[in-house]
Design an enzyme around this catalytic site. Sequence first.
Site, PDB file in Angstrom:
ATOM      1  N   ARG A  64       0.854  -1.203   0.000  1.00  0.00           N
ATOM      2  CA  ARG A  64       0.000   0.000   0.000  1.00  0.00           C
ATOM      3  C   ARG A  64       0.881   1.241   0.000  1.00  0.00           C
ATOM      4  O   ARG A  64       0.592   2.234  -0.661  1.00  0.00           O
ATOM      5  CB  ARG A  64      -0.950   0.011   1.203  1.00  0.00           C
ATOM      6  CG  ARG A  64      -1.661   1.355   1.388  1.00  0.00           C
ATOM      7  CD  ARG A  64      -2.973   1.271   2.151  1.00  0.00           C
ATOM      8  NE  ARG A  64      -2.881   0.510   3.381  1.00  0.00           N
ATOM      9  CZ  ARG A  64      -2.216   0.905   4.486  1.00  0.00           C
ATOM     10  NH1 ARG A  64      -1.602   2.069   4.509  1.00  0.00           N
ATOM     11  NH2 ARG A  64      -2.197   0.138   5.559  1.00  0.00           N
ATOM     12  N   TYR A 116     -16.308  16.030 -17.415  1.00  0.00           N
ATOM     13  CA  TYR A 116     -16.585  14.584 -17.397  1.00  0.00           C
ATOM     14  C   TYR A 116     -17.653  14.308 -16.326  1.00  0.00           C
ATOM     15  O   TYR A 116     -17.612  14.890 -15.233  1.00  0.00           O
ATOM     16  CB  TYR A 116     -15.280  13.845 -17.082  1.00  0.00           C
ATOM     17  CG  TYR A 116     -15.444  12.363 -16.942  1.00  0.00           C
ATOM     18  CD1 TYR A 116     -15.710  11.570 -18.052  1.00  0.00           C
ATOM     19  CD2 TYR A 116     -15.354  11.744 -15.703  1.00  0.00           C
ATOM     20  CE1 TYR A 116     -15.872  10.200 -17.928  1.00  0.00           C
ATOM     21  CE2 TYR A 116     -15.509  10.373 -15.567  1.00  0.00           C
ATOM     22  CZ  TYR A 116     -15.771   9.615 -16.683  1.00  0.00           C
ATOM     23  OH  TYR A 116     -15.927   8.264 -16.557  1.00  0.00           O
ATOM     24  N   ASP A 191      -7.245  18.016 -16.146  1.00  0.00           N
ATOM     25  CA  ASP A 191      -7.562  16.644 -16.539  1.00  0.00           C
ATOM     26  C   ASP A 191      -7.129  16.506 -17.997  1.00  0.00           C
ATOM     27  O   ASP A 191      -7.776  17.025 -18.898  1.00  0.00           O
ATOM     28  CB  ASP A 191      -9.076  16.404 -16.386  1.00  0.00           C
ATOM     29  CG  ASP A 191      -9.494  14.999 -16.808  1.00  0.00           C
ATOM     30  OD1 ASP A 191      -8.744  14.348 -17.568  1.00  0.00           O
ATOM     31  OD2 ASP A 191     -10.578  14.556 -16.394  1.00  0.00           O
ATOM     32  N   LYS A 216      -7.724   5.144 -20.341  1.00  0.00           N
ATOM     33  CA  LYS A 216      -7.936   5.566 -21.741  1.00  0.00           C
ATOM     34  C   LYS A 216      -6.628   5.431 -22.539  1.00  0.00           C
ATOM     35  O   LYS A 216      -6.088   4.357 -22.600  1.00  0.00           O
ATOM     36  CB  LYS A 216      -8.474   6.995 -21.751  1.00  0.00           C
ATOM     37  CG  LYS A 216      -9.566   7.280 -20.702  1.00  0.00           C
ATOM     38  CD  LYS A 216     -10.902   6.644 -21.029  1.00  0.00           C
ATOM     39  CE  LYS A 216     -11.869   6.666 -19.853  1.00  0.00           C
ATOM     40  NZ  LYS A 216     -12.244   7.981 -19.364  1.00  0.00           N
TER      41      LYS A 216
HETATM   42  C1  LIG Z   1     -12.736   8.361 -18.004  1.00  0.00           C
HETATM   43  C2  LIG Z   1     -12.438   9.732 -17.557  1.00  0.00           C
HETATM   44  C3  LIG Z   1     -12.242  10.026 -16.202  1.00  0.00           C
HETATM   45  C4  LIG Z   1     -12.411   8.988 -15.113  1.00  0.00           C
HETATM   46  O1  LIG Z   1     -11.473   7.971 -15.205  1.00  0.00           O
HETATM   47  P1  LIG Z   1     -11.759   6.469 -14.682  1.00  0.00           P
HETATM   48  O2  LIG Z   1     -10.474   5.783 -14.977  1.00  0.00           O
HETATM   49  O3  LIG Z   1     -12.924   5.963 -15.464  1.00  0.00           O
HETATM   50  O4  LIG Z   1     -12.067   6.568 -13.241  1.00  0.00           O
HETATM   51  C5  LIG Z   1     -11.922  11.322 -15.859  1.00  0.00           C
HETATM   52  N1  LIG Z   1     -11.812  12.294 -16.788  1.00  0.00           N
HETATM   53  C6  LIG Z   1     -11.995  12.047 -18.091  1.00  0.00           C
HETATM   54  C7  LIG Z   1     -11.858  13.161 -19.070  1.00  0.00           C
HETATM   55  C8  LIG Z   1     -12.320  10.763 -18.521  1.00  0.00           C
HETATM   56  O5  LIG Z   1     -12.527  10.537 -19.819  1.00  0.00           O
END
Ligand SMILES: *Cc1c(COP(=O)(O)O)cnc(C)c1O
Length: 409
Positions: A64, A116, A191, A216
Amino acid sequence: MTDALSPGSPASSVGLRRKYRFATEVVTVDNSDDPHNAASVPIYQSATFKQKTAAGGGEYDYSRSGNPTRTHLENHLAKIMGASRALAVTSGMSALDVITRLVRAGEEIIAGDDLYGGTNRLLTFLATSQNIKTHHVDTTCSESVLPFLDPVKTRLVLLETPTNPLIKICDIPTIAKYVHEKCPNALVVVDNTMMSPYLQRPLELGADISYHSATKYLSGHHDLMAGIVGTRESSVADQLYYVINATGCGLGPFDSWLLLRGVKTLAVRMDKQQASAIRIAEYLENQGFKVHYPGSRKHPQYELHKRIADGPGAVLSFETGDIGISERIVEAAKLWSISVSFGCVNSLISMPCRMSHASIPAHIRAERSLPEDLIRLCIGIEDCEDLLEDLELALLSAGALPGLDAKAT
Ligand SMILES: *Cc1c(COP(=O)(O)O)cnc(C)c1O
């Protein structure tokens, strides 16, 4: 277990800089400390690490707090993000959760109005249960943050560019300058999921923190969930590491390894996906559809995006003018899977108002001018001719190309 600044905390990545061009750096993972010269960083699938003395103090003691596979991943990502330190957690939302724990009750967040969906949900939770208010503003206009900047209360300014699915762009350097001038204690957070560090590096544009859903593009194969946070100042990363260790959301060794494997091909994947996206956007524009894509010269912020990013990416959306037609297109496409998310090697198609953004109430979708007929395309690495042919067949069978009967015969 290990505390944030105790000698036992694995010191990852501070001060690493890129020597070569991105595509070279991203495929070059430093594993020079491996005792057997393994070519691939091993998976340390171990919860605990034995200590040499009764006092402990080994580099690792409990996964952890730190795990060698995760440390390699974090060092590698810090390098390609241009971060002083990067931290790997269990999802993109977990990354944002860790970041928002820097905000205390009574302090405030300024964020975009086209975020998002999961981000909106977390911000709503903070407002209703933690007394942390978020002001949503239209970040396409940098000045819109000014009235809400408060040197005492503002703690985070949270940006997304391009937004999803409307592909709106915000001027990271200008907003960061406004924030830092007026609120020296506030952090600009970006982000960067949609662009990936290959196409955009917010820390080089004035942001303090950049984070990704590594689910992603960074991993690229839709076979894991992970989040990455990178910071300009290592002192900010140390505070975030404290939260990660305290809450236990550090990424496990197997997923760390899988992400390290996937990220090596980020540049080749993105080059291919983007080249196809540019052609597909052009094709749709030539058919008369309204296309949202920063690579299109018709995009209202084409020049701004070009200034802050190295390419338009591989996500676009378009309007058909009719919800029924959009539904038929989505269902007729064969090569394109109907799926939320993006960044995968396979191509995806979706109607955001029916899927990823359905949790946003209809009246708010209307307020944000989110068209109900909008179709989002996330372009994969298939042959572009196949993608175009399949899309054209879907458009034809949905009756979306009235003028094309002659051409089709
Ligand atoms: C998918 C996504 C998230 C969240 O990510 P997870 O891995 O699904 O928790 C946050 N911001 C954007 C722009 C995303 O496309």
